[in-house]
Design an enzyme around this catalytic site. Sequence first.
Site, short mmCIF file in Angstrom:
data_model
loop_
_atom_site.label_atom_id
_atom_site.label_comp_id
_atom_site.label_asym_id
_atom_site.label_seq_id
_atom_site.Cartn_x
_atom_site.Cartn_y
_atom_site.Cartn_z
N GLU A 163 70.81 67.99 63.35
CA GLU A 163 69.89 66.96 62.53
C GLU A 163 69.82 67.51 61.38
O GLU A 163 69.76 68.62 60.83
CB GLU A 163 68.72 66.83 63.38
N TYR A 173 64.70 59.59 59.02
CA TYR A 173 64.45 58.58 58.19
C TYR A 173 63.03 59.02 57.94
O TYR A 173 62.17 59.37 58.86
CB TYR A 173 64.49 57.28 59.19
N GLY A 178 58.09 56.05 64.64
CA GLY A 178 57.31 56.66 63.44
C GLY A 178 56.04 56.77 63.87
O GLY A 178 55.30 56.42 64.46
N ALA A 234 58.46 51.84 70.03
CA ALA A 234 59.76 51.94 69.84
C ALA A 234 60.62 50.98 70.73
O ALA A 234 61.72 50.41 69.99
CB ALA A 234 60.41 53.53 70.16
N HIS A 236 53.81 62.90 74.47
CA HIS A 236 53.59 62.88 72.93
C HIS A 236 52.16 62.86 72.95
O HIS A 236 51.38 62.76 73.65
CB HIS A 236 53.98 61.32 72.96
P1 FAD Z 1 57.19 55.47 71.20
O1 FAD Z 1 58.27 55.70 72.26
O2 FAD Z 1 56.90 54.00 70.72
O3 FAD Z 1 55.89 56.13 71.64
C1 FAD Z 1 54.66 56.28 70.73
C2 FAD Z 1 53.39 56.44 71.72
O4 FAD Z 1 53.27 55.23 72.36
C3 FAD Z 1 53.82 57.44 72.81
O5 FAD Z 1 52.32 58.11 73.11
C4 FAD Z 1 53.72 56.65 74.18
O6 FAD Z 1 53.50 57.01 75.33
C5 FAD Z 1 53.06 55.45 73.75
N1 FAD Z 1 53.79 53.95 74.31
C6 FAD Z 1 55.22 53.92 74.26
N2 FAD Z 1 55.42 52.63 74.62
C7 FAD Z 1 54.34 51.90 75.17
C8 FAD Z 1 53.83 50.91 75.66
N3 FAD Z 1 55.00 49.95 76.22
N4 FAD Z 1 52.56 50.69 76.03
C9 FAD Z 1 51.59 51.43 75.69
N5 FAD Z 1 52.00 52.72 75.05
C10 FAD Z 1 53.32 53.07 74.84
N6 FAD Z 1 59.70 60.33 62.73
C11 FAD Z 1 60.20 59.80 61.45
O7 FAD Z 1 59.36 59.36 60.81
N7 FAD Z 1 61.44 59.63 61.06
C12 FAD Z 1 62.33 60.27 62.26
O8 FAD Z 1 63.76 60.34 61.59
C13 FAD Z 1 62.11 61.07 63.16
N8 FAD Z 1 63.04 61.47 64.11
C14 FAD Z 1 62.53 61.72 65.38
C15 FAD Z 1 63.72 62.59 66.17
C16 FAD Z 1 63.26 62.83 67.49
C17 FAD Z 1 64.24 63.44 68.27
C18 FAD Z 1 61.89 62.80 67.79
C19 FAD Z 1 61.50 63.47 69.05
C20 FAD Z 1 60.67 62.39 66.98
C21 FAD Z 1 61.39 61.95 65.71
N9 FAD Z 1 60.34 61.29 64.85
C22 FAD Z 1 60.63 60.88 63.64
C23 FAD Z 1 58.84 61.64 65.08
C24 FAD Z 1 58.14 60.11 65.86
O9 FAD Z 1 58.64 59.06 64.99
C25 FAD Z 1 56.92 60.21 66.17
O10 FAD Z 1 56.77 61.21 67.25
C26 FAD Z 1 56.21 58.98 66.62
O11 FAD Z 1 54.76 59.06 66.71
C27 FAD Z 1 56.67 58.42 67.95
O12 FAD Z 1 57.69 57.70 68.18
P2 FAD Z 1 58.62 57.38 69.25
O13 FAD Z 1 59.68 56.49 68.98
O14 FAD Z 1 58.65 58.49 70.52
O15 FAD Z 1 57.57 56.24 69.86
#
Ligand code: FAD
Length: 287
Positions: free
Chosen positions: A17, A49, A108, A124, A148
Amino acid sequence: MKISQILSLDKPSLSMEVFPPKTADNYDKIAEAVNKIASLSPSFMSVTYGAGGGTSAFTAAIAKNIQECYNVPSLAHLTCVSSNKSEIGRQLALLKNYGIENILALRGDILPGTKLGNLEYHYAYQLIETIKEQGDFCIGGACYPESHPESENYRKDIEYLKIKVDAGCEFLTTQMFFDNDILYNFMYKVRDAGIKVPVIAGIMPLTNAKQVFRITKISGTLLPQRFRRIVDRYGDNPIAMKQAGIAYACEQIIDLYANGINAVHIYTMNSPDVAAKIMENISEIIK
Ligand code: FAD
Protein backbone atom coordinates in the site's frame (compact mmCIF):
# COMPACT_ATOMS: atom_id res chain seq x y z
CA MET A 1 -5.38 -7.60 -14.05
CA LYS A 2 -8.12 -8.17 -11.53
CA ILE A 3 -7.08 -8.86 -7.94
CA SER A 4 -9.53 -11.75 -7.79
CA GLN A 5 -7.41 -13.45 -10.48
CA ILE A 6 -4.17 -12.83 -8.57
CA LEU A 7 -5.71 -14.25 -5.39
CA SER A 8 -7.00 -17.33 -7.19
CA LEU A 9 -3.45 -18.41 -8.12
CA ASP A 10 -2.18 -21.16 -5.88
CA LYS A 11 0.83 -19.18 -4.64
CA PRO A 12 1.55 -16.62 -1.92
CA SER A 13 0.95 -12.99 -2.89
CA LEU A 14 2.70 -9.98 -1.39
CA SER A 15 1.14 -6.62 -2.18
CA MET A 16 1.99 -3.09 -1.01
CA GLU A 17 0.00 0.00 0.00
CA VAL A 18 1.12 3.56 -0.76
CA PHE A 19 -0.53 6.90 -0.11
CA PRO A 20 -0.82 9.87 -2.50
CA PRO A 21 0.45 13.39 -1.72
CA LYS A 22 -1.90 15.80 0.08
CA THR A 23 -0.91 18.66 -2.23
CA ALA A 24 0.58 19.01 -5.72
CA ASP A 25 3.83 20.43 -4.22
CA ASN A 26 4.66 17.01 -2.83
CA TYR A 27 3.68 15.02 -5.90
CA ASP A 28 7.16 14.42 -7.35
CA LYS A 29 8.68 13.36 -4.03
CA ILE A 30 5.89 10.87 -3.34
CA ALA A 31 5.83 9.63 -6.93
CA GLU A 32 9.55 8.84 -6.64
CA ALA A 33 8.98 6.73 -3.50
CA VAL A 34 5.99 4.99 -5.11
CA ASN A 35 8.01 4.24 -8.23
CA LYS A 36 10.79 2.64 -6.18
CA ILE A 37 8.23 0.43 -4.44
CA ALA A 38 6.60 -0.49 -7.77
CA SER A 39 10.00 -1.48 -9.17
CA LEU A 40 10.10 -4.26 -6.52
CA SER A 41 7.27 -5.92 -8.50
CA PRO A 42 4.79 -6.62 -5.71
CA SER A 43 1.75 -8.75 -6.66
CA PHE A 44 -0.31 -5.53 -6.78
CA MET A 45 -0.25 -2.07 -5.22
CA SER A 46 -3.04 -0.19 -3.49
CA VAL A 47 -3.28 3.60 -3.39
CA THR A 48 -5.20 5.17 -0.52
CA TYR A 49 -7.84 7.91 -0.82
CA GLY A 50 -7.43 10.84 1.55
CA ALA A 51 -10.00 11.35 4.29
CA GLY A 52 -12.75 13.47 2.79
CA GLY A 53 -11.62 12.62 -0.73
CA GLY A 54 -9.05 15.45 -0.79
CA THR A 55 -6.48 13.44 -2.73
CA SER A 56 -8.91 11.88 -5.20
CA ALA A 57 -7.19 13.09 -8.38
CA PHE A 58 -3.78 11.98 -7.12
CA THR A 59 -5.07 8.51 -6.15
CA ALA A 60 -6.24 7.81 -9.69
CA ALA A 61 -3.12 9.30 -11.31
CA ILE A 62 -0.72 7.33 -9.11
CA ALA A 63 -2.68 4.10 -9.61
CA LYS A 64 -2.55 4.65 -13.39
CA ASN A 65 1.20 5.32 -13.35
CA ILE A 66 1.93 2.14 -11.35
CA GLN A 67 0.12 0.02 -13.93
CA GLU A 68 1.38 1.73 -17.04
CA CYS A 69 5.03 2.24 -16.10
CA TYR A 70 5.69 -0.81 -13.90
CA ASN A 71 3.12 -3.32 -15.10
CA VAL A 72 1.98 -3.82 -11.49
CA PRO A 73 -1.82 -4.13 -11.14
CA SER A 74 -3.23 -1.34 -9.02
CA LEU A 75 -6.06 -1.10 -6.55
CA ALA A 76 -7.56 2.38 -6.07
CA HIS A 77 -9.15 3.08 -2.68
CA LEU A 78 -12.42 5.02 -2.78
CA THR A 79 -14.39 6.40 0.18
CA CYS A 80 -18.04 7.46 0.12
CA VAL A 81 -19.11 9.03 3.40
CA SER A 82 -18.07 12.57 2.51
CA SER A 83 -19.22 12.24 -1.08
CA ASN A 84 -22.42 11.92 -3.06
CA LYS A 85 -23.59 9.77 -5.96
CA SER A 86 -22.60 12.22 -8.67
CA GLU A 87 -19.07 12.70 -7.27
CA ILE A 88 -18.68 8.94 -6.95
CA GLY A 89 -19.93 8.57 -10.53
CA ARG A 90 -17.26 11.01 -11.74
CA GLN A 91 -14.52 9.20 -9.82
CA LEU A 92 -15.63 5.83 -11.23
CA ALA A 93 -15.59 7.25 -14.77
CA LEU A 94 -12.04 8.55 -14.20
CA LEU A 95 -10.84 5.18 -12.87
CA LYS A 96 -12.42 3.37 -15.80
CA ASN A 97 -10.85 5.84 -18.23
CA TYR A 98 -7.44 5.22 -16.60
CA GLY A 99 -7.79 1.46 -16.98
CA ILE A 100 -8.05 0.78 -13.23
CA GLU A 101 -9.91 -2.49 -12.71
CA ASN A 102 -9.77 -2.81 -8.91
CA ILE A 103 -11.39 -0.66 -6.22
CA LEU A 104 -11.21 -0.95 -2.43
CA ALA A 105 -14.66 0.35 -1.46
CA LEU A 106 -14.62 2.12 1.89
CA ARG A 107 -16.97 4.18 3.95
CA GLY A 108 -14.21 6.48 5.26
CA ASP A 109 -14.14 8.01 8.71
CA ILE A 110 -17.01 10.28 9.70
CA LEU A 111 -15.58 13.73 10.33
CA PRO A 112 -16.51 15.40 13.63
CA GLY A 113 -19.61 17.61 13.30
CA THR A 114 -21.01 15.68 10.29
CA LYS A 115 -24.84 15.65 10.24
CA LEU A 116 -25.59 11.98 9.60
CA GLY A 117 -29.06 12.74 8.20
CA ASN A 118 -27.51 14.69 5.30
CA LEU A 119 -25.33 11.84 4.09
CA GLU A 120 -26.06 9.97 0.84
CA TYR A 121 -23.80 7.11 1.94
CA HIS A 122 -23.69 5.71 5.46
CA TYR A 123 -21.86 2.42 4.91
CA ALA A 124 -19.38 0.87 2.50
CA TYR A 125 -21.90 -1.71 1.22
CA GLN A 126 -23.91 1.17 -0.32
CA LEU A 127 -20.82 2.30 -2.24
CA ILE A 128 -20.31 -1.28 -3.43
CA GLU A 129 -23.87 -1.25 -4.80
CA THR A 130 -23.13 1.97 -6.73
CA ILE A 131 -19.84 0.60 -8.11
CA LYS A 132 -21.53 -2.58 -9.28
CA GLU A 133 -24.16 -0.53 -11.13
CA GLN A 134 -21.48 1.45 -12.95
CA GLY A 135 -18.87 -0.93 -14.24
CA ASP A 136 -17.06 -4.19 -14.28
CA PHE A 137 -14.69 -3.51 -11.40
CA CYS A 138 -13.21 -6.07 -9.02
CA ILE A 139 -14.30 -4.74 -5.62
CA GLY A 140 -12.65 -5.27 -2.24
CA GLY A 141 -13.60 -4.13 1.25
CA ALA A 142 -11.94 -3.50 4.61
CA CYS A 143 -12.27 -5.74 7.65
CA TYR A 144 -11.13 -5.48 11.24
CA PRO A 145 -9.71 -8.51 13.10
CA GLU A 146 -10.08 -6.60 16.39
CA SER A 147 -13.49 -5.25 15.22
CA HIS A 148 -14.15 -1.74 13.91
CA PRO A 149 -13.76 0.92 16.64
CA GLU A 150 -17.41 2.06 16.22
CA SER A 151 -18.90 -1.44 16.35
CA GLU A 152 -21.48 -2.35 18.95
CA ASN A 153 -19.74 -5.70 19.34
CA TYR A 154 -17.64 -8.29 17.48
CA ARG A 155 -20.63 -10.41 16.43
CA LYS A 156 -22.49 -7.45 14.89
CA ASP A 157 -19.32 -6.33 13.10
CA ILE A 158 -19.07 -9.72 11.39
CA GLU A 159 -22.81 -9.71 10.58
CA TYR A 160 -22.36 -6.35 8.82
CA LEU A 161 -19.23 -7.63 7.12
CA LYS A 162 -21.30 -10.45 5.61
CA ILE A 163 -23.80 -7.89 4.25
CA LYS A 164 -20.88 -5.98 2.71
CA VAL A 165 -19.42 -9.10 1.09
CA ASP A 166 -22.84 -10.17 -0.21
CA ALA A 167 -23.22 -6.72 -1.81
CA GLY A 168 -20.33 -7.63 -4.12
CA CYS A 169 -16.94 -7.78 -2.37
CA GLU A 170 -14.56 -10.22 -4.03
CA PHE A 171 -11.87 -9.93 -1.35
CA LEU A 172 -11.23 -8.28 2.02
CA THR A 173 -8.12 -6.55 3.35
CA THR A 174 -7.60 -6.45 7.09
CA GLN A 175 -6.70 -3.59 9.34
CA MET A 176 -3.17 -4.00 10.70
CA PHE A 177 -2.64 -6.38 13.61
CA PHE A 178 0.50 -7.29 15.53
CA ASP A 179 -0.48 -10.64 16.97
CA ASN A 180 -1.24 -13.32 14.36
CA ASP A 181 -3.48 -15.23 16.76
CA ILE A 182 -5.94 -12.34 16.50
CA LEU A 183 -6.10 -12.91 12.74
CA TYR A 184 -6.45 -16.71 13.07
CA ASN A 185 -9.33 -16.25 15.51
CA PHE A 186 -10.96 -13.71 13.19
CA MET A 187 -10.62 -16.08 10.20
CA TYR A 188 -12.42 -18.76 12.14
CA LYS A 189 -15.33 -16.39 12.90
CA VAL A 190 -15.47 -15.04 9.35
CA ARG A 191 -15.61 -18.49 7.78
CA ASP A 192 -18.15 -19.60 10.39
CA ALA A 193 -20.35 -16.66 9.33
CA GLY A 194 -20.30 -17.95 5.73
CA ILE A 195 -17.88 -15.33 4.38
CA LYS A 196 -15.89 -17.21 1.78
CA VAL A 197 -13.95 -14.53 -0.12
CA PRO A 198 -10.12 -14.35 0.21
CA VAL A 199 -8.87 -12.30 3.17
CA ILE A 200 -5.63 -10.36 2.66
CA ALA A 201 -3.68 -9.88 5.90
CA GLY A 202 -2.54 -6.26 6.39
CA ILE A 203 0.90 -5.95 7.99
CA MET A 204 2.35 -2.65 9.17
CA PRO A 205 6.11 -2.66 9.81
CA LEU A 206 6.54 -0.36 12.83
CA THR A 207 10.00 1.07 12.43
CA ASN A 208 10.17 4.03 14.80
CA ALA A 209 8.96 4.57 18.33
CA LYS A 210 6.87 7.70 17.59
CA GLN A 211 5.03 5.89 14.79
CA VAL A 212 4.31 2.95 17.12
CA PHE A 213 2.38 5.09 19.60
CA ARG A 214 0.66 7.30 17.00
CA ILE A 215 -0.58 4.44 14.85
CA THR A 216 -1.75 2.17 17.62
CA LYS A 217 -3.57 5.13 19.22
CA ILE A 218 -5.39 6.04 15.98
CA SER A 219 -6.33 2.48 15.01
CA GLY A 220 -6.90 1.11 18.52
CA THR A 221 -4.80 -1.92 17.52
CA LEU A 222 -3.42 -4.04 20.35
CA LEU A 223 0.35 -3.92 20.78
CA PRO A 224 1.59 -7.24 22.24
CA GLN A 225 3.99 -7.21 25.21
CA ARG A 226 6.62 -8.82 22.97
CA PHE A 227 6.58 -5.79 20.67
CA ARG A 228 6.41 -3.32 23.59
CA ARG A 229 9.65 -4.79 24.92
CA ILE A 230 11.27 -4.21 21.53
CA VAL A 231 10.21 -0.54 21.63
CA ASP A 232 11.41 -0.21 25.27
CA ARG A 233 14.80 -1.59 24.34
CA TYR A 234 15.40 -0.04 20.89
CA GLY A 235 12.99 2.93 20.70
CA ASP A 236 15.80 5.46 21.34
CA ASN A 237 18.07 3.94 18.68
CA PRO A 238 16.44 4.68 15.29
CA ILE A 239 18.62 2.29 13.27
CA ALA A 240 18.15 -0.62 15.67
CA MET A 241 14.41 0.13 15.99
CA LYS A 242 14.01 0.06 12.20
CA GLN A 243 15.85 -3.25 11.96
CA ALA A 244 13.78 -4.75 14.79
CA GLY A 245 10.49 -3.48 13.29
CA ILE A 246 11.28 -5.01 9.89
CA ALA A 247 12.33 -8.31 11.51
CA TYR A 248 9.08 -8.40 13.54
CA ALA A 249 6.98 -7.77 10.40
CA CYS A 250 8.88 -10.49 8.47
CA GLU A 251 8.34 -12.97 11.27
CA GLN A 252 4.60 -12.20 11.22
CA ILE A 253 4.48 -12.63 7.42
CA ILE A 254 6.33 -15.96 7.43
CA ASP A 255 4.06 -17.28 10.18
CA LEU A 256 0.98 -16.22 8.17
CA TYR A 257 2.13 -18.00 5.01
CA ALA A 258 3.12 -21.07 7.05
CA ASN A 259 -0.41 -21.16 8.46
CA GLY A 260 -2.11 -21.02 5.09
CA ILE A 261 -2.81 -17.29 4.79
CA ASN A 262 -1.69 -16.86 1.20
CA ALA A 263 -2.13 -13.12 0.74
CA VAL A 264 -0.26 -10.43 2.69
CA HIS A 265 -0.47 -6.66 2.15
CA ILE A 266 2.27 -4.36 3.48
CA TYR A 267 1.39 -0.89 4.72
CA THR A 268 4.65 0.60 3.41
CA MET A 269 4.07 4.18 4.61
CA ASN A 270 5.76 5.09 1.29
CA SER A 271 9.10 3.79 2.55
CA PRO A 272 10.93 2.05 -0.33
CA ASP A 273 13.80 0.82 1.84
CA VAL A 274 11.44 -0.88 4.32
CA ALA A 275 9.50 -2.44 1.43
CA ALA A 276 12.74 -3.60 -0.25
CA LYS A 277 14.12 -5.13 2.94
CA ILE A 278 10.92 -7.12 3.49
CA MET A 279 10.94 -8.33 -0.11
CA GLU A 280 14.59 -9.39 0.27
CA ASN A 281 13.97 -11.21 3.57
CA ILE A 282 11.14 -13.33 2.19
CA SER A 283 12.16 -13.63 -1.47
CA GLU A 284 12.48 -17.44 -1.41
CA ILE A 285 9.28 -17.83 0.58
CA ILE A 286 7.07 -16.07 -1.99
CA LYS A 287 8.64 -17.72 -5.04
P1 FAD B 1 -18.12 -0.05 6.85
O1 FAD B 1 -17.88 -1.40 6.34
O2 FAD B 1 -19.29 0.71 6.30
O3 FAD B 1 -18.25 -0.15 8.45
C1 FAD B 1 -18.23 1.02 9.25
C2 FAD B 1 -18.96 0.76 10.57
O4 FAD B 1 -20.35 0.60 10.32
C3 FAD B 1 -18.50 -0.51 11.29
O5 FAD B 1 -18.55 -0.27 12.67
C4 FAD B 1 -19.54 -1.55 10.88
O6 FAD B 1 -19.71 -2.57 11.86
C5 FAD B 1 -20.80 -0.69 10.76
N1 FAD B 1 -21.70 -1.17 9.70
C6 FAD B 1 -21.34 -1.63 8.48
N2 FAD B 1 -22.43 -1.98 7.77
C7 FAD B 1 -23.52 -1.73 8.56
C8 FAD B 1 -24.92 -1.88 8.40
N3 FAD B 1 -25.43 -2.42 7.27
N4 FAD B 1 -25.74 -1.49 9.41
C9 FAD B 1 -25.23 -1.00 10.57
N5 FAD B 1 -23.89 -0.85 10.80
C10 FAD B 1 -23.05 -1.20 9.80
N6 FAD B 1 -9.88 5.48 5.07
C11 FAD B 1 -9.71 6.48 4.16
O7 FAD B 1 -10.20 7.61 4.37
N7 FAD B 1 -9.00 6.27 3.00
C12 FAD B 1 -8.44 5.06 2.70
O8 FAD B 1 -7.81 4.92 1.65
C13 FAD B 1 -8.60 3.99 3.63
N8 FAD B 1 -8.09 2.76 3.38
C14 FAD B 1 -8.31 1.73 4.27
C15 FAD B 1 -7.81 0.45 3.96
C16 FAD B 1 -8.01 -0.60 4.84
C17 FAD B 1 -7.47 -1.98 4.49
C18 FAD B 1 -8.69 -0.39 6.07
C19 FAD B 1 -8.87 -1.52 7.04
C20 FAD B 1 -9.19 0.88 6.38
C21 FAD B 1 -9.02 1.94 5.48
N9 FAD B 1 -9.53 3.22 5.74
C22 FAD B 1 -9.34 4.26 4.83
C23 FAD B 1 -10.23 3.50 7.00
C24 FAD B 1 -11.77 3.30 6.87
O9 FAD B 1 -12.30 4.25 5.96
C25 FAD B 1 -12.39 3.49 8.26
O10 FAD B 1 -11.97 2.46 9.12
C26 FAD B 1 -13.89 3.69 8.30
O11 FAD B 1 -14.24 4.14 9.61
C27 FAD B 1 -14.72 2.43 8.03
O12 FAD B 1 -14.70 2.11 6.71
P2 FAD B 1 -15.34 0.69 6.21
O13 FAD B 1 -15.29 0.72 4.75
O14 FAD B 1 -14.72 -0.42 6.93
O15 FAD B 1 -16.85 0.91 6.70
